[in-house]
Design an enzyme around this catalytic site. Structure first.
Site, mmCIF file in Angstrom:
data_model
loop_
_atom_site.group_PDB
_atom_site.id
_atom_site.type_symbol
_atom_site.label_atom_id
_atom_site.label_comp_id
_atom_site.label_asym_id
_atom_site.label_seq_id
_atom_site.Cartn_x
_atom_site.Cartn_y
_atom_site.Cartn_z
ATOM 1 N N ARG A 20 7.469 22.488 31.954
ATOM 2 C CA ARG A 20 6.493 21.810 31.095
ATOM 3 C C ARG A 20 5.167 21.721 31.852
ATOM 4 N NH1 ARG A 20 7.153 15.843 30.778
ATOM 5 N NH2 ARG A 20 5.221 15.895 31.953
ATOM 6 N N HIS A 34 3.623 15.417 28.803
ATOM 7 C CA HIS A 34 4.681 15.306 27.785
ATOM 8 C C HIS A 34 4.069 15.361 26.379
ATOM 9 C CE1 HIS A 34 8.193 14.037 25.612
ATOM 10 N NE2 HIS A 34 7.545 12.977 25.155
ATOM 11 N N TYR A 38 3.243 10.807 38.093
ATOM 12 C CA TYR A 38 4.641 10.820 38.541
ATOM 13 C C TYR A 38 5.143 12.170 39.079
ATOM 14 C CZ TYR A 38 5.283 12.514 33.690
ATOM 15 O OH TYR A 38 5.194 13.201 32.499
HETATM 16 C C1 LIG Z 1 17.005 8.227 22.121
HETATM 17 C C2 LIG Z 1 15.648 8.282 22.754
HETATM 18 N N1 LIG Z 1 15.475 7.845 24.016
HETATM 19 C C3 LIG Z 1 14.255 7.903 24.570
HETATM 20 C C4 LIG Z 1 13.176 8.380 23.875
HETATM 21 C C5 LIG Z 1 11.809 8.465 24.530
HETATM 22 N N2 LIG Z 1 11.538 9.885 24.809
HETATM 23 C C6 LIG Z 1 10.772 10.619 23.981
HETATM 24 S S1 LIG Z 1 10.665 12.226 24.495
HETATM 25 C C7 LIG Z 1 11.618 11.890 25.859
HETATM 26 C C8 LIG Z 1 11.934 12.977 26.858
HETATM 27 C C9 LIG Z 1 12.506 14.194 26.258
HETATM 28 O O1 LIG Z 1 12.741 15.127 27.249
HETATM 29 P P1 LIG Z 1 13.384 16.506 26.907
HETATM 30 O O2 LIG Z 1 14.563 16.321 26.023
HETATM 31 O O3 LIG Z 1 13.618 17.219 28.189
HETATM 32 O O4 LIG Z 1 12.259 17.259 26.037
HETATM 33 P P2 LIG Z 1 10.802 17.713 26.489
HETATM 34 O O5 LIG Z 1 9.864 16.586 26.177
HETATM 35 O O6 LIG Z 1 10.837 17.994 27.942
HETATM 36 O O7 LIG Z 1 10.476 18.920 25.682
HETATM 37 C C10 LIG Z 1 12.014 10.562 25.894
HETATM 38 C C11 LIG Z 1 12.835 9.968 26.964
HETATM 39 C C12 LIG Z 1 13.398 8.811 22.547
HETATM 40 N N3 LIG Z 1 12.427 9.312 21.811
HETATM 41 N N4 LIG Z 1 14.635 8.771 22.013
#
Ligand SMILES: Cc1ncc(C[n+]2csc(CCOP(=O)(O)OP(=O)(O)O)c2C)c(N)n1
Ligand SMILES: [Mg+2]
Length: 394
Positions: free
Chosen positions: A297, A301, A310
């Site tokens: 990435r 985010h 971080y």
């Molecule tokens: C159940 C839940 N827990 C926490 C969050 C907060 N949250 C939003 S995106 C994210 C990280 C997602 O990471 P990943 O699955 O690796 O996808 P990426 O953003 O790297 O594409 C988190 C923790 C959420 N939306 N839903």
């Protein structure tokens, strides 16, 4: 070296810098003949970081398909650039980029057929557009204006498109994966044997309970589904090493009895081939495949995040400058004499202009009618809703 070294050298470290094997020559496709564990530990790749390749491995990619794949990635990147600028200007409320992951997103979607279903995670809207989602509708949804088919009721950047079987994403991480398996199970149960479903997830989603439920159902029911994980090594501030103690994410799929592949997610030809393999298998009754695409990435985010707080951005620099999926594909196109500098410039101008003109048309649109707030809720709106609406208007 003719083959990826199938040992822990391909494991991504906490710092995010995997020592990727040097490929680009030799018979890449012998990867598919490896035993199950070697496939899940290995890393299928066709184009090396500097765009070297063995012609034998790229036979499927003629000029038309190669340029189509590249254009899809370029569209996604240029669109991200414009929309992030609009978000910073306060014109758009929210946006999330695909930066650095364009090959994983576009290459996998390109391996599907038009009748297939795509259940996205956070970074597949470029893939949705690549598969024909109407761009005007997409931009209208970003603005939540009157032309938005969801009438501003969805969160921004949660588009959907019924015509192209693009399901809107769920913000709750991982909840979309059982949906994808359910779609595939329904296809199988209703005898729709020419259709398959692809369900996307991030590395973060593989730690959710929904991942377990989805993987187990998919394998037991032999659902025609591709479970595709874009391992971009970050889940907001959680690095890959904090997500799992397994050597690779692909290895987790083996415990469910599911064939699990692992590929260089920044090599669009490799992404296309592994997804195509899984799609052909699912369509022919062979059941599900789990795919881990190793990528990074490069962006924040979302527009609400600042990763410099971080993570070590010198690592990001390596991925941005040395492992850019667009530069890699561009090197392939140039070696085939399929894309001159002038062609590249013309393509950029054309895409930027198409995006700009749609944005300026949608920007001026008014918001949805206030009456639409209570439409589509009850066939005959309940008196309480009517009263609330009247109060709102007064
Ligand atoms: C159940 C839940 N827990 C926490 C969050 C907060 N949250 C939003 S995106 C994210 C990280 C997602 O990471 P990943 O699955 O690796 O996808 P990426 O953003 O790297 O594409 C988190 C923790 C959420 N939306 N839903
Ligand atoms: Mg992630």
């Amino acid at each position: 070296m003719t083959q990826p070294e199938l040992n822990s050298s391909t494991k991504t470290t906490d710092s995010g810098v995997a020592s990727l094997p040097k490929v680009g020559s030799g018979p890449a496709f012998s990867y598919f003949e490896l035993d199950e564990e070697a496939k899940a530990r290995g890393l299928f790749s066709i184009l090396s970081e500097d765009g070297q390749f063995d012609r034998e491995n790229t036979k499927r990619f003629d000029k038309a398909l190669s340029l189509k794949l590249y254009r899809g990635m370029l569209w996604t990147r240029l669109m991200d650039k414009q929309f992030m600028a609009l978000q910073r200007q306060g014109v758009l409320g929210f946006y999330a980029e695909t930066l650095g992951q364009e090959a994983a997103s576009i290459g996998s979607a390109a391996a599907l057929e038009p009748q297939d279903w795509l259940v996205p995670a956070l970074r597949e809207h470029g893939a949705g557009l690549f598969r024909g989602m109407n761009f005007d509708n997409f931009v209208a949804q970003l603005f939540g204006n009157k032309k938005d088919i969801t009438q501003g009721r969805q969160m921004p950047l949660h588009p959907s498109c019924k015509d192209t079987n693009y399901v809107n994403m769920s913000s709750c991480i991982g909840t979309q994966i059982p949906h994808a398996v359910g779609v595939a199970m329904a296809m199988k149960a209703s005898g729709d044997t020419d259709k398959i479903c692809i369900g996307y997830m991030g590395d973060g989603a593989t730690s959710e309970g929904d991942y377990h439920a989805a993987m187990n159902f998919a394998a037991v029911m032999k659902a025609p589904v591709i479970m595709l994980c874009q391992n971009n090594q970050w889940a907001i501030p959680t690095a890959g090493g904090g997500q799992t103690a397994a050597d690779t994410i692909a290895l987790k799929g083996l415990g469910y009895g599911m064939e699990s592949l692992r590929a260089d997610g920044n090599d669009i030809l490799a992404v296309y081939e592994v997804t195509r393999y899984a799609a052909d298998k699912a369509r022919n009754g062979g059941g599900p495949t789990f795919i881990e695409l190793l990528t990074y990435r490069v962006s924040a985010h979302t527009s609400s995040d600042d990763p410099s707080r971080y993570r070590d951005e010198s690592v990001t620099k390596i991925w941005r400058e040395k492992r850019d999926p667009l530069l890699r594909m561009r090197a392939f196109l140039q070696q085939n004499s399929w894309l001159s500098e002038a062609d590249q410039e013309a393509m950029e101008v054309q895409i930027n202009e198409a995006i700009r003109s749609t944005v300026s048309a949608q920007r001026g649109q008014p918001g949805p009618e206030i009456d639409s707030l209570i439409e589509d809720v009850f066939e005959n709106p309940w008196w309480r809703l009517e009263e609330d609406l009247a109060n709102l208007k007064s």
